[in-house]
Enzyme design. Sequence first.
Site, PDB file in Angstrom:
ATOM      1  N   GLU A  26       0.875  -1.169   0.000  1.00 35.81           N
ATOM      2  CA  GLU A  26       0.000   0.000   0.000  1.00 35.81           C
ATOM      3  C   GLU A  26       0.911   1.217   0.000  1.00 35.81           C
ATOM      4  O   GLU A  26       1.843   1.287   0.806  1.00 35.81           O
ATOM      5  CB  GLU A  26      -0.882   0.033   1.259  1.00 35.81           C
ATOM      6  N   ARG A  31       5.820 -12.475   9.391  1.00 41.10           N
ATOM      7  CA  ARG A  31       6.510 -11.233   9.067  1.00 41.10           C
ATOM      8  C   ARG A  31       7.805 -11.158   9.851  1.00 41.10           C
ATOM      9  O   ARG A  31       8.007 -11.857  10.834  1.00 41.10           O
ATOM     10  CB  ARG A  31       5.617 -10.043   9.380  1.00 41.10           C
ATOM     11  N   LYS A  35       4.791   0.146   9.667  1.00 39.76           N
ATOM     12  CA  LYS A  35       4.731   1.402   8.931  1.00 39.76           C
ATOM     13  C   LYS A  35       4.107   2.502   9.787  1.00 39.76           C
ATOM     14  O   LYS A  35       4.510   3.652   9.722  1.00 39.76           O
ATOM     15  CB  LYS A  35       3.903   1.214   7.653  1.00 39.76           C
TER      16      LYS A  35
END
Length: 566
Positions: free
Chosen positions: A39, A264, A274
């Site tokens: 994104e 992750r 983020k």
Amino acid sequence: MSSETPTRAGHNHFIHDEIDADLAAGKNDGRVQTRFPPEPNGYLHVGHAKSICLNFSLAQRYGGKCNLRFDDTNPSKEETEYVDSIQADVRWLGFEWDALYYASDFFEKLYQFAEHLIKTGHAYVDDLTGDQVSEYRGSLDKPGKPSPFRDRSVDENLDLFRRMRQGEFENGKRTLRAKIDMSSPNPNLRDPVLYRIMHAHHHRTGDAWCIYPMYDFAHGQCDALESITHSICTLEFEIHRPLYEWLLDHLPVPARPRQIEFARLNITYTVLSKRKLLELVQGKYVSGWDDPRMPTLSGLRRRGYTPESLRAFCDQIGVARFNSTVDKVVLENSIRDDLNKRALRVMAVLNPVKVTIENYPEGEVEWIDAVNNPEDPAAGMRKVALSRTLWIDRDDFREDPPKKYFRLSPGKEVRLRYAFCITAKTVVKDSAGEVVEIICTYDPETRNGATPNGRKVKGIIHWVSAGHAVEAPVRLYDHLFSAEFPDEVAEGADWKSNLNPNSLELLTGAKLEQSVVEAPPGTHFQFERVGYFYSDPLDSKPGAPVFNRTATLRDSWAKIEKRGDI
RNA sequence: UACCCCGUGGUGUAAUCGGUAACACAACAGGUUUUGGUCCUGUUAUUCCUGGUUCGAGUCCAGGCGGGGUAACCA
């Protein structure tokens, strides 16, 4: 695929097994296609590097393709700046995508899919407010209840949905929801919202839309439209997989991708989220996304990390379904390994103290041969000036040396790297008692590594001739957080309280050998016996470099001293 | 408290029909070295627990324990 051949074949991991099984079962006509779907709401970090390396190397391994797709379904958070930085970072890492897509490329098709769902009775327009939607959804251990608008007719739903698109309603007034199961144990299947009304300017589609698809409605369908075969994502999406499959089951999609989740990346002494990185940037805790202390790709690049080292790192850490945290030294070792092979050696005195060689003729200068890189003979040699007055590092002199300290101290002899051995005779101090000068003698017989009469000189120190040194700012970086697991804070405490107040130390008095000013900005060096340094590509000017410490060298003396068994 | 996922040396991973638990990093010891770097050699240390199936279980089964995820009109 990678524009360069991979450094290593890499670990085997469970995703290979899954793909092998699909191939053996004859799925997708033997085709393997992946995608990296960021994104554009922030800069990429090492965690993304893991995903990028995974997706592109899978395509490479199976002779397939890997696309780059921007998941731009939420215009309130997404910006062109991020789109640009992401593309630059992926390329810098060493990968080139087969096709570039944006979820927004598929907005019209997604809209048609939504109408399809409405027409087949699998979606409805809901008038509930956000608060009501979550109230009706129930909770983790309580089933939800149906919205009173759940049984609207197909015609009414179609009419309302089209009017949503026309912009007839305000933000939040209505949503399109899938009609699945309000009592499902998986909350994602409790009539998930598919479209929301958002009168917002989109970085690519401008004002063409005022309804935007949710992630769940966009992702799998985009995968299918791109003919992705294996949609790799992180573990938190696992619970979305039933919805991912439900949508593919109920839509006339051209392909049948499959979602596979992996854990992750986490690394000690830093955060990889983020949202948190954005907070550090906006709160000015760092100088920007590319602050060399940041775990972002742009930060690591500016710190002096190379794409090769990052790829090797991703290779090393493996891929699994277990949540783990990788020790930050693994990342450091990856850049040490790489730079050891390629960085030019140079002598730099970070915290200088003056040395006068009293028996060295005043005004005389010798040019000494120095090796540029012992790991790479092709790097050649250079000349380094030696004279009566030198700078050495404060760390390399102790008036009262501990045991096993074999650097300079009163009466003791050390070798000047590439040059002669010197012996400390007198220490000069200022009124505060600080050492300002060490007066030494040198032995002309010890030139070039020789030690006459068989005596052993174990200590070797680096130095710079005072009359030939150049000065440059040097930034010493330490990890951004002082806590091993910065996210773990006491109830009510802020994770930012774990920020390391000493993560940046600026040195202004460093004395460096002249050859460093000849190198262009963006050059990797090893300051011998100290560490790897990178001339900052932004702050350096021709002839006036600014250095960032990429990583220290391994320091077994520091270890001995810290252990205290001396 | 519901559902789902996951537990292999200190850390991260591997073990392809059930067949001698391996690799890397770290730690420790030694060797080489004009970088206390690099490199080389060696040492320590592992299948969460209990039971079952089996000639044989990290792998299969049952129960337990532990960790993580999930209740945005975020992705």
